[in-house]
Motif scaffolding. Structure first.
Motif, short mmCIF file in Angstrom:
data_model
loop_
_atom_site.label_atom_id
_atom_site.label_comp_id
_atom_site.label_asym_id
_atom_site.label_seq_id
_atom_site.Cartn_x
_atom_site.Cartn_y
_atom_site.Cartn_z
N GLU A 233 -7.10 -0.11 -15.50
CA GLU A 233 -7.90 -1.29 -15.13
C GLU A 233 -6.97 -2.38 -14.61
N THR A 234 -7.38 -3.04 -13.56
CA THR A 234 -6.61 -4.14 -12.98
C THR A 234 -7.54 -5.26 -12.56
N LEU A 235 -7.04 -6.48 -12.60
CA LEU A 235 -7.81 -7.64 -12.14
C LEU A 235 -7.49 -7.98 -10.69
N LYS A 236 -6.42 -7.39 -10.17
CA LYS A 236 -5.99 -7.69 -8.81
C LYS A 236 -5.70 -6.39 -8.06
N ALA A 237 -6.77 -5.68 -7.75
CA ALA A 237 -6.62 -4.37 -7.10
C ALA A 237 -5.96 -4.48 -5.74
N ALA A 238 -6.22 -5.57 -5.03
CA ALA A 238 -5.66 -5.72 -3.68
C ALA A 238 -4.14 -5.70 -3.69
N GLU A 239 -3.55 -6.15 -4.80
CA GLU A 239 -2.09 -6.19 -4.87
C GLU A 239 -1.48 -4.79 -5.00
N LEU A 240 -2.31 -3.82 -5.33
CA LEU A 240 -1.82 -2.44 -5.47
C LEU A 240 -1.89 -1.68 -4.15
N ARG A 241 -2.59 -2.25 -3.18
CA ARG A 241 -2.88 -1.52 -1.94
C ARG A 241 -1.61 -1.08 -1.20
N GLU A 242 -0.69 -2.01 -0.96
CA GLU A 242 0.49 -1.67 -0.18
C GLU A 242 1.34 -0.61 -0.87
N ARG A 243 1.51 -0.75 -2.18
CA ARG A 243 2.30 0.23 -2.92
C ARG A 243 1.62 1.60 -2.90
N TYR A 244 0.30 1.61 -3.04
CA TYR A 244 -0.44 2.87 -3.01
C TYR A 244 -0.30 3.56 -1.65
N LEU A 245 -0.48 2.80 -0.57
CA LEU A 245 -0.40 3.39 0.77
C LEU A 245 1.00 3.90 1.07
N GLN A 246 2.01 3.22 0.54
CA GLN A 246 3.38 3.69 0.72
C GLN A 246 3.59 5.01 0.01
N ARG A 247 3.04 5.15 -1.19
CA ARG A 247 3.20 6.39 -1.94
C ARG A 247 2.44 7.53 -1.26
N LEU A 248 1.28 7.22 -0.70
CA LEU A 248 0.52 8.25 0.01
C LEU A 248 1.28 8.71 1.25
N ALA A 249 1.81 7.76 2.00
CA ALA A 249 2.60 8.11 3.19
C ALA A 249 3.83 8.92 2.81
N SER A 250 4.45 8.56 1.68
CA SER A 250 5.61 9.30 1.20
C SER A 250 5.24 10.72 0.83
N ARG A 251 4.08 10.91 0.20
CA ARG A 251 3.64 12.25 -0.17
C ARG A 251 3.40 13.10 1.08
N LYS A 252 2.77 12.53 2.09
CA LYS A 252 2.53 13.27 3.33
C LYS A 252 3.85 13.66 3.98
N ALA A 253 4.81 12.74 3.97
CA ALA A 253 6.11 13.04 4.56
C ALA A 253 6.81 14.16 3.79
N GLU A 254 6.70 14.15 2.46
CA GLU A 254 7.29 15.20 1.65
C GLU A 254 6.67 16.56 1.96
N LEU A 255 5.35 16.59 2.09
CA LEU A 255 4.65 17.83 2.38
C LEU A 255 5.02 18.35 3.77
N SER A 256 5.10 17.44 4.73
CA SER A 256 5.45 17.83 6.09
C SER A 256 6.87 18.39 6.14
N GLN A 257 7.79 17.72 5.46
CA GLN A 257 9.17 18.19 5.42
C GLN A 257 9.28 19.53 4.71
N LEU A 258 8.55 19.70 3.62
CA LEU A 258 8.55 20.96 2.89
C LEU A 258 8.08 22.10 3.78
N CYS A 259 7.04 21.85 4.56
CA CYS A 259 6.53 22.88 5.47
C CYS A 259 7.55 23.23 6.55
#
Length: 290
Positions: A233-259
């Protein structure tokens, strides 16, 4: 008595018993199926395919003298070769796949199963043998295998994130893995490395809900996993957005590199996009892995 009527009634009755997933996968595969012609290769079959100019290493008995007599060049009569290869399927049955952000969108699981089953249908009708990783359904050919695949895809797993299953993969076969791939990266790496060690090449299709790409949350928000094992639970969800999107982009990059490292191909598909376009990509990608 008209024999057509009972036959029609029987066909309609049998069709009514088909699982909805199978019926939709059959329809989807039918819209994309490229046919046998695009899958032909020259080899040792019996059906004539094409003539080609003679090349170094061709024996004299390979030359078609009747065709060669028409001109100054010599030609070899090549024949069709359709070797049935094995294609292993794995689709994520974990709880995270049962998420959808809008009632008008399919769950990730529904789309993943649809794409995987439709791929299996197309491959089977192209002469391949198709089965599931893990040994639960060995690769076989024929229409009966389609029903077996549909039945296997109808079961859910309890854990939030299912680990890719790389057991039971035949050497030098091909594979299709479909998931959101948001679980432990080490499990994904282990599965693809094990597959690559056995000479297996394939495609990794990441299925995501569009909300998972945008993270539109603001203010007080409660995040809970589909399996109810994680809650935040968070009171400031918007503050998590940038960190979340960075982690998602990082995961995609990891998967792409693994392939890239393992000789596989990677693709991200959103449940709001056309299933037909994703299936076409999968079919062409796996066919290119021959």
């Amino acid at each position: 008595m008209n024999p057509v009527i009972p036959l029609r009634q029987q066909a309609e009755e049998e069709a009514s018993h088909l699982p909805p997933l199978l019926a939709r996968a059959e329809h989807l595969a039918g819209t994309v199926l490229l046919g046998e012609h695009g899958r032909r290769r020259a080899g040792l079959g019996d059906d004539f395919w094409q003539y080609r100019p003679v090349q170094a290493g061709d024996s004299l008995r390979m030359i078609d003298w009747r065709r060669s007599a028409r001109g100054d060049s010599q030609f070899v009569r090549e024949r069709e070769w359709q070797i049935a290869q094995s294609v292993m399927l794995w689709v994520d049955q974990g709880a995270s796949m049962r998420f959808h952000s809008d009632k008008n969108l399919p769950t990730k699981a529904d789309r993943a199963r649809l794409l995987t089953l439709a791929s299996g249908i197309m491959l089977l009708r192209g002469g391949e043998r198709v089965g599931l990783t893990g040994g639960s359904l060995p690769p076989r050919s024929g229409e009966v295998q389609i029903a077996r695949l549909a039945e296997a895809f109808g079961h859910d797993a309890e854990e939030d994130y299912a680990a890719p299953e790389a057991r039971g993969m035949l050497p030098h076969s091909r594979a299709i893995f479909v998931s959101d791939f948001l679980g432990e990266i080490d499990q994904i790496t282990q599965a693809l490395t094990k597959a690559a060690d056995r000479g297996v090449r394939g495609v990794l299709v990441q299925v995501l809900d569009p909300l998972e790409e945008s993270f539109p949350f603001k203010g007080r928000t409660i995040f809970e996993s589909v399996g109810h094992t994680v809650r935040h639970e968070t009171l400031k969800a918007a503050e998590l957005r940038e960190r979340y999107l960075q982690r998602l982009a990082s995961r995609k990059a990891e998967l792409s590199q693994l392939c890239r490292l393992t000789g596989w191909q990677f693709h991200t598909h959103h449940t709001s996009d056309s299933a037909q376009s994703a299936l076409l990509w999968m079919y062409r990608a796996i066919d290119g892995g021959r």
